[in-house]
Design an enzyme around this catalytic site. Structure first.
Site, PDB file in Angstrom:
ATOM      1  N   ASP A 107      38.816  47.260  33.923  1.00  0.00           N
ATOM      2  CA  ASP A 107      37.480  47.566  34.279  1.00  0.00           C
ATOM      3  C   ASP A 107      36.637  47.496  32.875  1.00  0.00           C
ATOM      4  OD1 ASP A 107      38.547  50.971  34.487  1.00  0.00           O
ATOM      5  OD2 ASP A 107      38.190  49.931  32.646  1.00  0.00           O
ATOM      6  N   HIS A 122      46.292  43.301  31.089  1.00  0.00           N
ATOM      7  CA  HIS A 122      45.996  42.575  32.406  1.00  0.00           C
ATOM      8  C   HIS A 122      44.849  41.904  32.742  1.00  0.00           C
ATOM      9  CE1 HIS A 122      49.237  45.743  34.427  1.00  0.00           C
ATOM     10  NE2 HIS A 122      49.766  44.618  33.550  1.00  0.00           N
ATOM     11  N   CYS A 151      33.858  25.599  39.825  1.00  0.00           N
ATOM     12  CA  CYS A 151      33.591  25.038  38.479  1.00  0.00           C
ATOM     13  C   CYS A 151      33.151  23.568  38.688  1.00  0.00           C
ATOM     14  CB  CYS A 151      34.986  24.871  37.753  1.00  0.00           C
ATOM     15  SG  CYS A 151      35.096  24.048  36.136  1.00  0.00           S
TER      16      CYS A 151
HETATM   17  C1  BV8 Z   1      55.330  39.680  35.500  1.00  0.00           C
HETATM   18  C2  BV8 Z   1      45.423  43.218  37.455  1.00  0.00           C
HETATM   19  C3  BV8 Z   1      56.809  37.914  35.314  1.00  0.00           C
HETATM   20  C4  BV8 Z   1      45.011  42.780  38.732  1.00  0.00           C
HETATM   21  C5  BV8 Z   1      47.670  44.167  37.766  1.00  0.00           C
HETATM   22  C6  BV8 Z   1      60.947  44.993  39.962  1.00  0.00           C
HETATM   23  C7  BV8 Z   1      61.006  45.505  38.652  1.00  0.00           C
HETATM   24  C8  BV8 Z   1      60.036  45.263  37.540  1.00  0.00           C
HETATM   25  C9  BV8 Z   1      59.222  44.430  37.745  1.00  0.00           C
HETATM   26  C10 BV8 Z   1      58.865  43.745  38.910  1.00  0.00           C
HETATM   27  C11 BV8 Z   1      59.747  44.263  40.026  1.00  0.00           C
HETATM   28  N1  BV8 Z   1      59.256  43.312  41.113  1.00  0.00           N
HETATM   29  C12 BV8 Z   1      58.430  42.718  40.636  1.00  0.00           C
HETATM   30  C13 BV8 Z   1      57.937  42.776  39.260  1.00  0.00           C
HETATM   31  C14 BV8 Z   1      57.072  42.111  38.490  1.00  0.00           C
HETATM   32  C15 BV8 Z   1      55.723  42.875  38.587  1.00  0.00           C
HETATM   33  C16 BV8 Z   1      55.648  44.578  38.851  1.00  0.00           C
HETATM   34  O1  BV8 Z   1      55.649  45.195  37.977  1.00  0.00           O
HETATM   35  N2  BV8 Z   1      55.561  44.767  40.209  1.00  0.00           N
HETATM   36  C17 BV8 Z   1      55.809  46.312  40.491  1.00  0.00           C
HETATM   37  C18 BV8 Z   1      54.670  46.814  41.530  1.00  0.00           C
HETATM   38  C19 BV8 Z   1      57.118  46.608  40.806  1.00  0.00           C
HETATM   39  N3  BV8 Z   1      55.037  42.661  37.635  1.00  0.00           N
HETATM   40  C20 BV8 Z   1      54.383  41.438  37.423  1.00  0.00           C
HETATM   41  O2  BV8 Z   1      54.361  40.491  38.239  1.00  0.00           O
HETATM   42  C21 BV8 Z   1      53.597  41.196  36.166  1.00  0.00           C
HETATM   43  N4  BV8 Z   1      54.001  39.987  35.596  1.00  0.00           N
HETATM   44  O3  BV8 Z   1      56.358  40.363  35.536  1.00  0.00           O
HETATM   45  O4  BV8 Z   1      55.383  38.473  35.262  1.00  0.00           O
HETATM   46  C22 BV8 Z   1      56.995  36.413  34.965  1.00  0.00           C
HETATM   47  C23 BV8 Z   1      57.770  36.065  34.255  1.00  0.00           C
HETATM   48  C24 BV8 Z   1      58.206  34.969  33.739  1.00  0.00           C
HETATM   49  C25 BV8 Z   1      57.243  33.991  34.382  1.00  0.00           C
HETATM   50  C26 BV8 Z   1      56.216  34.180  35.422  1.00  0.00           C
HETATM   51  C27 BV8 Z   1      56.171  35.507  35.532  1.00  0.00           C
HETATM   52  C28 BV8 Z   1      52.290  41.151  36.116  1.00  0.00           C
HETATM   53  C29 BV8 Z   1      51.808  42.738  36.389  1.00  0.00           C
HETATM   54  C30 BV8 Z   1      50.231  42.720  36.372  1.00  0.00           C
HETATM   55  C31 BV8 Z   1      49.556  42.874  37.793  1.00  0.00           C
HETATM   56  N5  BV8 Z   1      48.149  42.955  37.634  1.00  0.00           N
HETATM   57  N6  BV8 Z   1      46.285  44.407  37.732  1.00  0.00           N
HETATM   58  C32 BV8 Z   1      43.886  43.575  39.319  1.00  0.00           C
HETATM   59  O5  BV8 Z   1      43.842  44.696  38.962  1.00  0.00           O
HETATM   60  O6  BV8 Z   1      43.476  43.263  40.219  1.00  0.00           O
HETATM   61  S1  BV8 Z   1      48.718  45.568  38.007  1.00  0.00           S
HETATM   62  C33 BV8 Z   1      47.510  46.918  38.501  1.00  0.00           C
HETATM   63  O7  BV8 Z   1      48.538  48.067  38.486  1.00  0.00           O
HETATM   64  C34 BV8 Z   1      46.504  47.361  37.525  1.00  0.00           C
HETATM   65  O8  BV8 Z   1      46.634  46.589  36.115  1.00  0.00           O
HETATM   66  C35 BV8 Z   1      46.715  48.691  36.952  1.00  0.00           C
HETATM   67  O9  BV8 Z   1      46.517  49.235  35.897  1.00  0.00           O
HETATM   68  C36 BV8 Z   1      48.472  48.552  37.129  1.00  0.00           C
HETATM   69  C37 BV8 Z   1      49.209  49.786  37.060  1.00  0.00           C
HETATM   70  O10 BV8 Z   1      48.503  50.911  38.115  1.00  0.00           O
HETATM   71  P1  BV8 Z   1      47.988  52.204  37.495  1.00  0.00           P
HETATM   72  O11 BV8 Z   1      47.173  51.947  36.284  1.00  0.00           O
HETATM   73  O12 BV8 Z   1      49.244  52.989  36.932  1.00  0.00           O
HETATM   74  O13 BV8 Z   1      47.517  53.016  38.559  1.00  0.00           O
HETATM   75  P2  BV8 Z   1      47.851  53.731  39.908  1.00  0.00           P
HETATM   76  O14 BV8 Z   1      47.138  53.826  40.813  1.00  0.00           O
HETATM   77  O15 BV8 Z   1      49.422  53.105  40.078  1.00  0.00           O
HETATM   78  O16 BV8 Z   1      48.130  55.029  39.002  1.00  0.00           O
HETATM   79  C38 BV8 Z   1      47.144  55.913  38.586  1.00  0.00           C
HETATM   80  C39 BV8 Z   1      47.624  57.051  37.961  1.00  0.00           C
HETATM   81  O17 BV8 Z   1      46.796  57.939  37.293  1.00  0.00           O
HETATM   82  C40 BV8 Z   1      48.592  58.047  38.813  1.00  0.00           C
HETATM   83  O18 BV8 Z   1      49.724  58.318  38.422  1.00  0.00           O
HETATM   84  C41 BV8 Z   1      47.672  59.176  39.038  1.00  0.00           C
HETATM   85  O19 BV8 Z   1      48.630  60.466  39.393  1.00  0.00           O
HETATM   86  C42 BV8 Z   1      47.100  59.164  37.780  1.00  0.00           C
HETATM   87  N7  BV8 Z   1      45.621  59.715  37.916  1.00  0.00           N
HETATM   88  C43 BV8 Z   1      44.601  59.860  38.493  1.00  0.00           C
HETATM   89  N8  BV8 Z   1      43.377  60.527  38.365  1.00  0.00           N
HETATM   90  C44 BV8 Z   1      43.849  60.980  37.013  1.00  0.00           C
HETATM   91  C45 BV8 Z   1      44.997  60.787  36.694  1.00  0.00           C
HETATM   92  N9  BV8 Z   1      45.567  60.842  35.254  1.00  0.00           N
HETATM   93  C46 BV8 Z   1      44.986  61.385  34.603  1.00  0.00           C
HETATM   94  N10 BV8 Z   1      43.793  62.060  34.823  1.00  0.00           N
HETATM   95  C47 BV8 Z   1      43.189  61.603  35.946  1.00  0.00           C
HETATM   96  N11 BV8 Z   1      41.945  62.271  36.306  1.00  0.00           N
HETATM   97 ZN    ZN Z   2      37.069  23.710  35.963  1.00  0.00          ZN
END
Ligand code: BV8
Ligand code: ZN
Length: 246
Positions: A107, A122, A151
């Site tokens: 954001d 990200h 584009c």
């Molecule tokens: C990659 C951009 C490899 C887009 C995002 C199994 C194990 C390990 C990894 C994997 C697996 N299976 C698949 C994978 C890989 C995968 C992954 O991790 N999947 C997960 C779901 C299991 N990862 C990937 O694919 C990454 N790339 O691994 O590439 C590779 C290797 C070689 C060659 C090619 C590729 C890419 C990951 C990036 C994905 N993109 N976002 C978009 O935003 O549209 S991820 C998305 O989730 C956001 O960026 C976000 O930031 C991120 C994490 O979520 P959180 O920020 O934690 O948000 P969430 O809602 O989950 O939690 C909010 C928290 O806040 C809560 O805990 C809540 O309690 C708390 N909260 C709420 N209010 C408050 C608060 N805390 C304090 N105060 C408050 N007021």
């Molecule tokens: Zn282009």
């Protein structure tokens, strides 16, 4: 006026200027600014699963749907303002001699608040790029109208964010690994710690000997490995930690 929360002596002794600090933030730090998180009950992904929207395949299969989803999210962030949690991290950056802010958020709110050298793991939803020639677009100027826009080279325009299955920017993640392994104090703030490789940073910090803190409204996947959890809103907890700065 936020009251001063009680913290451990261990944390108190680390809130001194010479401590090397790394902060990792997730969607939770923007929640009090009105940005829906991903996995909460009101989460962005309630209607769709992440895999249906935040992946290259989803975009290729349904570019209009994915583009519209990001336009909907961009509208939300156009109106939002930084909250006291973001502002407190600017104070952190001013106070500590060595401070790094790493965010999973797309954001752009940390930069908007005035945090410097923010590591955006990200990408940034305010920026776009062409899937064909890779040209980056800070605005849609110069693109051809459409949903999604095109584009001049003919390629579809997409948000410049890291989708699931895509590599993170190499320099960003390498830097994040390095500073996390060398810091004295690591904060995981407002993240469910389920998305890798970002979710491995607290573990890397712990292995490097850092004191690992969690700031969240509820327990997460890493609550069992952190040294101290401060349960509550980041917009209240972070400003109250600033009160301990000497
Ligand atoms: C990659 C951009 C490899 C887009 C995002 C199994 C194990 C390990 C990894 C994997 C697996 N299976 C698949 C994978 C890989 C995968 C992954 O991790 N999947 C997960 C779901 C299991 N990862 C990937 O694919 C990454 N790339 O691994 O590439 C590779 C290797 C070689 C060659 C090619 C590729 C890419 C990951 C990036 C994905 N993109 N976002 C978009 O935003 O549209 S991820 C998305 O989730 C956001 O960026 C976000 O930031 C991120 C994490 O979520 P959180 O920020 O934690 O948000 P969430 O809602 O989950 O939690 C909010 C928290 O806040 C809560 O805990 C809540 O309690 C708390 N909260 C709420 N209010 C408050 C608060 N805390 C304090 N105060 C408050 N007021
Ligand atoms: Zn282009």
């Amino acid at each position: 006026m936020s009251k001063r929360i009680s913290i451990s002596d261990a944390l108190k002794s680390l809130l001194v200027k010479k401590t090397k600090v790394v902060v990792l933030t997730g969607a939770g730090i923007s929640a009090e600014s009105g940005v829906p998180t991903f996995r909460g009950e009101e989460g962005l992904w309630k209607k769709f699963r992440p895999e249906e929207l935040a992946t290259f395949d989803a975009f290729m299969a349904n570019p209009e749907l994915v583009w519209e989803w990001y336009e909907y999210r961009r509208k939300i962030i156009e109106e939002i303002k930084p909250n006291p949690g973001h502002l407190a991290l600017v104070d952190f950056q001013r106070y500590f001699d060595k401070f790094d802010l790493i965010t999973q958020n797309v954001d752009g709110l940390h930069r908007k608040t005035g945090s410097k050298n923010v590591i955006e793991l990200h990408g940034n939803i305010r920026r776009n790029k062409c899937i064909q020639c890779g040209k980056k677009y800070e605005s849609l100027e110069g693109t051809i109208d459409g949903i999604p826009p095109k584009c001049p080279c003919g390629g579809n325009i997409r948000p410049d964010v890291v989708w699931f299955g895509e590599m993170l920017p190499q320099d960003a993640i390498n830097y994040a690994f390095a500073v996390s392994s060398e810091c004295d104090l690591f904060f995981s703030v407002g993240t469910s710690a389920v998305v890798h490789p970002a979710a491995s940073l607290p573990l890397i910090a712990k292995r490097g000997g850092a004191y690992v803190m969690e700031v969240n409204i509820s327990p997460t996947e890493i609550s069992h490995i952190v040294d101290e959890s401060l349960l509550g809103k980041s917009g209240e907890i972070l400003p109250s930690l600033v009160k301990y700065f000497k």
